[in-house]
Design a protein around this motif. Sequence first.
Motif, PDB file in Angstrom:
ATOM      1  N   MET A 190       0.845  -1.183   0.000  1.00  0.00           N
ATOM      2  CA  MET A 190       0.000   0.000   0.000  1.00  0.00           C
ATOM      3  C   MET A 190       0.882   1.235   0.000  1.00  0.00           C
ATOM      4  N   THR A 191       0.759   2.064  -1.031  1.00  0.00           N
ATOM      5  CA  THR A 191       1.575   3.274  -1.110  1.00  0.00           C
ATOM      6  C   THR A 191       0.756   4.520  -0.808  1.00  0.00           C
ATOM      7  N   ALA A 192      -0.524   4.383  -0.538  1.00  0.00           N
ATOM      8  CA  ALA A 192      -1.402   5.508  -0.205  1.00  0.00           C
ATOM      9  C   ALA A 192      -1.381   6.567  -1.290  1.00  0.00           C
ATOM     10  N   GLY A 193      -1.134   6.169  -2.537  1.00  0.00           N
ATOM     11  CA  GLY A 193      -1.096   7.125  -3.628  1.00  0.00           C
ATOM     12  C   GLY A 193       0.208   7.887  -3.719  1.00  0.00           C
ATOM     13  N   ILE A 194       1.239   7.424  -3.063  1.00  0.00           N
ATOM     14  CA  ILE A 194       2.529   8.106  -3.061  1.00  0.00           C
ATOM     15  C   ILE A 194       3.345   7.626  -4.254  1.00  0.00           C
ATOM     16  N   THR A 195       3.956   8.584  -4.944  1.00  0.00           N
ATOM     17  CA  THR A 195       4.835   8.257  -6.053  1.00  0.00           C
ATOM     18  C   THR A 195       6.144   9.014  -5.878  1.00  0.00           C
ATOM     19  N   ILE A 196       7.189   8.453  -6.421  1.00  0.00           N
ATOM     20  CA  ILE A 196       8.505   9.068  -6.370  1.00  0.00           C
ATOM     21  C   ILE A 196       8.965   9.305  -7.798  1.00  0.00           C
ATOM     22  N   ASP A 197       9.412  10.518  -8.071  1.00  0.00           N
ATOM     23  CA  ASP A 197       9.976  10.859  -9.375  1.00  0.00           C
ATOM     24  C   ASP A 197      11.472  11.046  -9.179  1.00  0.00           C
ATOM     25  N   LEU A 198      12.250  10.060  -9.594  1.00  0.00           N
ATOM     26  CA  LEU A 198      13.695  10.110  -9.398  1.00  0.00           C
ATOM     27  C   LEU A 198      14.360  11.186 -10.253  1.00  0.00           C
ATOM     28  N   ALA A 199      13.669  11.685 -11.282  1.00  0.00           N
ATOM     29  CA  ALA A 199      14.213  12.760 -12.112  1.00  0.00           C
ATOM     30  C   ALA A 199      13.973  14.128 -11.473  1.00  0.00           C
ATOM     31  N   ASP A 200      13.092  14.180 -10.482  1.00  0.00           N
ATOM     32  CA  ASP A 200      12.777  15.432  -9.786  1.00  0.00           C
ATOM     33  C   ASP A 200      13.965  15.842  -8.922  1.00  0.00           C
ATOM     34  N   PRO A 201      14.332  17.131  -8.943  1.00  0.00           N
ATOM     35  CA  PRO A 201      15.448  17.566  -8.096  1.00  0.00           C
ATOM     36  C   PRO A 201      15.126  17.524  -6.596  1.00  0.00           C
ATOM     37  N   VAL A 202      13.845  17.426  -6.250  1.00  0.00           N
ATOM     38  CA  VAL A 202      13.450  17.321  -4.848  1.00  0.00           C
ATOM     39  C   VAL A 202      13.826  15.920  -4.365  1.00  0.00           C
ATOM     40  N   PRO A 203      14.542  15.820  -3.246  1.00  0.00           N
ATOM     41  CA  PRO A 203      14.954  14.498  -2.750  1.00  0.00           C
ATOM     42  C   PRO A 203      13.746  13.592  -2.492  1.00  0.00           C
ATOM     43  N   PRO A 204      13.907  12.294  -2.703  1.00  0.00           N
ATOM     44  CA  PRO A 204      12.793  11.359  -2.505  1.00  0.00           C
ATOM     45  C   PRO A 204      12.160  11.448  -1.117  1.00  0.00           C
ATOM     46  N   TYR A 205      12.961  11.610  -0.052  1.00  0.00           N
ATOM     47  CA  TYR A 205      12.359  11.691   1.281  1.00  0.00           C
ATOM     48  C   TYR A 205      11.432  12.894   1.381  1.00  0.00           C
ATOM     49  N   GLU A 206      11.803  14.000   0.729  1.00  0.00           N
ATOM     50  CA  GLU A 206      10.976  15.201   0.761  1.00  0.00           C
ATOM     51  C   GLU A 206       9.711  15.016  -0.075  1.00  0.00           C
ATOM     52  N   GLN A 207       9.808  14.296  -1.178  1.00  0.00           N
ATOM     53  CA  GLN A 207       8.627  13.992  -1.980  1.00  0.00           C
ATOM     54  C   GLN A 207       7.627  13.194  -1.144  1.00  0.00           C
ATOM     55  N   ILE A 208       8.124  12.210  -0.397  1.00  0.00           N
ATOM     56  CA  ILE A 208       7.263  11.390   0.461  1.00  0.00           C
ATOM     57  C   ILE A 208       6.655  12.258   1.560  1.00  0.00           C
ATOM     58  N   ARG A 209       7.485  13.069   2.208  1.00  0.00           N
ATOM     59  CA  ARG A 209       7.007  13.930   3.291  1.00  0.00           C
ATOM     60  C   ARG A 209       5.914  14.874   2.800  1.00  0.00           C
ATOM     61  N   ARG A 210       6.142  15.501   1.665  1.00  0.00           N
ATOM     62  CA  ARG A 210       5.153  16.438   1.111  1.00  0.00           C
ATOM     63  C   ARG A 210       3.834  15.745   0.790  1.00  0.00           C
ATOM     64  N   GLN A 211       3.938  14.587   0.137  1.00  0.00           N
ATOM     65  CA  GLN A 211       2.724  13.882  -0.262  1.00  0.00           C
ATOM     66  C   GLN A 211       1.920  13.404   0.950  1.00  0.00           C
ATOM     67  N   LEU A 212       2.606  12.837   1.922  1.00  0.00           N
ATOM     68  CA  LEU A 212       1.889  12.381   3.123  1.00  0.00           C
ATOM     69  C   LEU A 212       1.298  13.563   3.883  1.00  0.00           C
ATOM     70  N   SER A 213       2.043  14.640   3.980  1.00  0.00           N
ATOM     71  CA  SER A 213       1.551  15.835   4.658  1.00  0.00           C
ATOM     72  C   SER A 213       0.286  16.357   3.982  1.00  0.00           C
ATOM     73  N   SER A 214       0.294  16.362   2.662  1.00  0.00           N
ATOM     74  CA  SER A 214      -0.883  16.813   1.913  1.00  0.00           C
ATOM     75  C   SER A 214      -2.070  15.879   2.116  1.00  0.00           C
ATOM     76  N   LEU A 215      -1.817  14.572   2.077  1.00  0.00           N
ATOM     77  CA  LEU A 215      -2.892  13.599   2.277  1.00  0.00           C
ATOM     78  C   LEU A 215      -3.509  13.731   3.670  1.00  0.00           C
ATOM     79  N   ILE A 216      -2.674  14.048   4.651  1.00  0.00           N
ATOM     80  CA  ILE A 216      -3.162  14.248   6.013  1.00  0.00           C
ATOM     81  C   ILE A 216      -3.955  15.547   6.090  1.00  0.00           C
ATOM     82  N   ALA A 217      -3.426  16.606   5.472  1.00  0.00           N
ATOM     83  CA  ALA A 217      -4.070  17.924   5.533  1.00  0.00           C
ATOM     84  C   ALA A 217      -5.465  17.917   4.917  1.00  0.00           C
ATOM     85  N   VAL A 218      -5.649  17.188   3.821  1.00  0.00           N
ATOM     86  CA  VAL A 218      -6.956  17.186   3.164  1.00  0.00           C
ATOM     87  C   VAL A 218      -7.890  16.107   3.686  1.00  0.00           C
ATOM     88  N   GLY A 219      -7.403  15.309   4.636  1.00  0.00           N
ATOM     89  CA  GLY A 219      -8.283  14.323   5.259  1.00  0.00           C
ATOM     90  C   GLY A 219      -8.326  12.970   4.594  1.00  0.00           C
TER      91      GLY A 219
END
Length: 132
Positions: free
Chosen positions: A1-30
């Motif tokens: 289960m990835t909870a809709g989380i995806t990682i873009d390895l070509a993105d300059p944002v580090p993968p841990y930050e991509q995960i943090r942002r996505q989870l934070s957003s999923l929590i914020a919107v309920g």
Amino acid sequence: MTAGITIDLADPVPPYEQIRRQLSSLIAVGVLPPGSRLPTVRSLAADLGIAAGTVARAYRELEQSGLIEARRRNGTVVVGPPAAPHGPVGADAAVMAAIDDVISRARSLGVSDETLLDLLRGRLAQTSKLEP
């Protein structure tokens, strides 16, 4: 289960930050309400094809910000959305309606989700510079 989380390895944002942002957003919107259990670090890392340390760092930062809590017997659970001056961010229906409207308009104009996120981040950065 990835909870809709995806990682873009070509993105300059580090993968841990991509995960943090996505989870934070999923929590914020309920989407991930308080009490929701998150996948184990190893499980999410395996699902995303990344190192467990990367997921562990994202979880640590989310825990430090008060969004999640690691519990010995129950795993990692969502504690709640970030607090805003007038209550939880997810509780503001007017803001959520406005966001839904922006998403709908952008998609009808053919704007990709990635471009919309970049535009939003850019505007946020501009407006934060204007605030005293």
